[in-house]
Design a protein around this motif. Structure first.
Motif, PDB file in Angstrom:
ATOM      1  N   TYR A  50       0.825  -1.208   0.000  1.00 20.78           N
ATOM      2  CA  TYR A  50       0.000   0.000   0.000  1.00 20.78           C
ATOM      3  C   TYR A  50       0.862   1.263   0.000  1.00 20.78           C
ATOM      4  O   TYR A  50       2.014   1.260   0.423  1.00 20.78           O
ATOM      5  N   ASP A  51       0.241   2.370  -0.465  1.00 24.95           N
ATOM      6  CA  ASP A  51       0.958   3.649  -0.545  1.00 24.95           C
ATOM      7  C   ASP A  51       0.978   4.381   0.785  1.00 24.95           C
ATOM      8  O   ASP A  51       1.904   5.146   1.062  1.00 24.95           O
ATOM      9  N   TYR A  52      -0.064   4.176   1.606  1.00 26.15           N
ATOM     10  CA  TYR A  52      -0.161   4.857   2.898  1.00 26.15           C
ATOM     11  C   TYR A  52      -0.690   3.903   3.965  1.00 26.15           C
ATOM     12  O   TYR A  52      -1.517   3.032   3.676  1.00 26.15           O
ATOM     13  N   ILE A  53      -0.214   4.111   5.185  1.00 31.10           N
ATOM     14  CA  ILE A  53      -0.868   3.561   6.367  1.00 31.10           C
ATOM     15  C   ILE A  53      -1.705   4.689   6.952  1.00 31.10           C
ATOM     16  O   ILE A  53      -1.240   5.829   7.058  1.00 31.10           O
ATOM     17  N   CYS A  54      -2.933   4.399   7.340  1.00 28.15           N
ATOM     18  CA  CYS A  54      -3.831   5.429   7.865  1.00 28.15           C
ATOM     19  C   CYS A  54      -4.380   4.990   9.219  1.00 28.15           C
ATOM     20  O   CYS A  54      -4.957   3.909   9.336  1.00 28.15           O
ATOM     21  N   SER A  55      -4.197   5.813  10.232  1.00 29.29           N
ATOM     22  CA  SER A  55      -4.783   5.526  11.540  1.00 29.29           C
ATOM     23  C   SER A  55      -6.251   5.908  11.532  1.00 29.29           C
ATOM     24  O   SER A  55      -6.663   6.814  10.812  1.00 29.29           O
ATOM     25  N   LEU A  56      -7.056   5.226  12.359  1.00 22.74           N
ATOM     26  CA  LEU A  56      -8.493   5.489  12.362  1.00 22.74           C
ATOM     27  C   LEU A  56      -8.996   6.173  13.626  1.00 22.74           C
ATOM     28  O   LEU A  56     -10.102   6.672  13.650  1.00 22.74           O
ATOM     29  N   SER A  57      -8.216   6.170  14.702  1.00 19.13           N
ATOM     30  CA  SER A  57      -8.648   6.794  15.949  1.00 19.13           C
ATOM     31  C   SER A  57      -7.424   6.995  16.817  1.00 19.13           C
ATOM     32  O   SER A  57      -6.347   6.480  16.529  1.00 19.13           O
ATOM     33  N   LYS A  58      -7.581   7.735  17.907  1.00 20.30           N
ATOM     34  CA  LYS A  58      -6.443   7.938  18.820  1.00 20.30           C
ATOM     35  C   LYS A  58      -5.869   6.616  19.307  1.00 20.30           C
ATOM     36  O   LYS A  58      -4.648   6.429  19.273  1.00 20.30           O
ATOM     37  N   PRO A  59      -6.689   5.650  19.773  1.00 17.36           N
ATOM     38  CA  PRO A  59      -6.101   4.371  20.190  1.00 17.36           C
ATOM     39  C   PRO A  59      -5.466   3.591  19.046  1.00 17.36           C
ATOM     40  O   PRO A  59      -4.750   2.628  19.295  1.00 17.36           O
TER      41      PRO A  59
END
Length: 380
Positions: A50-59
């Motif tokens: 993948y081109d990016y890792i994306c976080s979904l929330s603070k935890p």
């Protein structure tokens, strides 16, 4: 590590009631790394495409940040709620001021757990608006127990049917597990306006404060645009992110304090990826050293004081230091003068000299009282 032990790292008793608190899961870094290694065995070969890792929330920040760091993939900080004590303010999606060219790119979204699936559906909708080519989602704990075509294909390390069995053994109350309160939906930031006391800093002189700079000067051009400082962009540029962590570790080793640090504290959400990767690198380099990671959120001042009393050496992480007031308040409220030598180093992405006179006395005060090393990625 067995699932029973893993669940016990997440579920804690608070006010005589069990809660699912993901910050406890990250607190013992060595235990987290055991689970993270399982996660990587399952998903790293997929994520590397993948081109990016994306976080979904603070935890999800710690998990997504170490994955992005290890795989050398840019990290997008994607926040869906930033709740402030009593006066709630909300941030949704990818900050619009950050220009992230995700059109026709593939995004691997990561979170620690999903419960209702709402965060995943929101993330998919927002990323779709930017015309990404491909989106996938992975969590450690899939706690979703409903039916939705939007999250049927979510990838996870542990499915609900096995999680539920372990939860029932710990909580012994199925109704409690179904209560919203159990899942720690409502965050409270520890440092609030009603906890501030007047801080006497008049005795500290207006001396120049010069941090040790960790990054080369030309990095400024990559992180500052139109005179706006954007700390989270340092995580989008993998060379900068890695250099910041690696140079911090080298500096701590040079000073001979790396073996003394057993607690790494993130004082702000944007500092979490930096702080957590420093904590994991210290843990990996010193086997047997029980490193703790703490982000100050839901616990009481008394609980945090107890944690820091048990600590031998503390490293504080910030994204941007202006006046140093947050760090000094942390010091006064949670550490105190009797154990001031515990603070070994302060690390920030940016040191900003916006308050050259009285305001910088907060920073001068904590550096003078603790003797901590002051390390900054950049300073201007």
């Amino acid at each position: 590590m067995g699932l029973e032990s893993i669940i016990k790292n997440v579920v804690h008793k608070k006010s005589d009631k069990f809660i699912w608190d993901e910050w406890f899961f990250y607190e013992d870094v060595a235990s987290f790394l055991d689970v993270y290694n399982q996660f990587c065995e399952e998903f790293s070969q997929r994520a590397i495409e993948y081109d990016y890792i994306c976080s979904l929330s603070k935890p999800g920040y710690p998990l997504s940040s170490i994955l992005a760091y290890d795989l050398d993939i840019p990290l997008i900080i994607n926040s869906f709620s930033e709740l402030v004590y009593k006066e709630s303010s909300y941030i949704f999606g990818i900050p619009p001021e950050i220009e992230i060219p995700i059109k026709d790119k593939s995004i691997f979204c990561v979170d620690l757990h999903t419960r209702t699936g709402g965060t995943i559906v929101l993330a998919k909708n927002i990323i779709d608006l930017r015309h990404a080519k491909k989106i996938d989602f992975a969590v450690i704990f899939n706690c979703y127990n409903g039916k939705s075509k939007d999250i049927n294909n979510i990838k996870c390390l542990f499915e609900w049917k096995v999680i539920e069995k372990e939860l029932n053994a710990i909580v012994k109350d199925a109704q409690r597990i179904n209560e919203t309160e159990f899942w720690m939906i409502h965050d409270e930031y520890w440092l609030t306006s009603d906890r501030f006391n007047e801080l006497n800093i008049d005795k500290y002189p207006n001396e120049a404060i010069r941090p040790e700079i960790l990054l080369p000067a030309n990095t400024v051009e990559q992180l500052i645009k139109n005179e706006l400082i954007r700390p989270t962009e340092s995580y989008l540029k993998t060379n900068i992110f890695k250099a910041l962590v690696e140079e911090t570790i080298k500096n701590l080793q040079k000073r001979g304090v790396d073996k003394e640090i057993d607690t790494v504290v993130a004082l702000s959400t944007a500092a979490i990826p930096l702080a957590f990767n420093i904590a994991t690198e210290i843990s990996k380099s010193l086997p047997g050293n029980n490193v703790k990671f703490i982000f100050l959120m839901n616990e009481s001042l008394e609980d945090y004081k107890a944690k820091f009393e048990a600590s031998q050496g503390i490293l504080l992480c910030e994204d941007t230091v202006l006046s140093g007031g947050l760090m000094y308040s942390f010091f006064k409220l949670l550490i105190g003068t009797n154990t001031k030598d515990k603070i070994k180093a302060i690390v920030t992405i940016f040191d900003c000299k916006q308050f050259p006179k009285k305001g910088r006395k907060y920073l001068r005060a904590i550096l003078s009282e603790t003797g901590a090393a002051y390390l900054a990625g950049l300073s201007q």
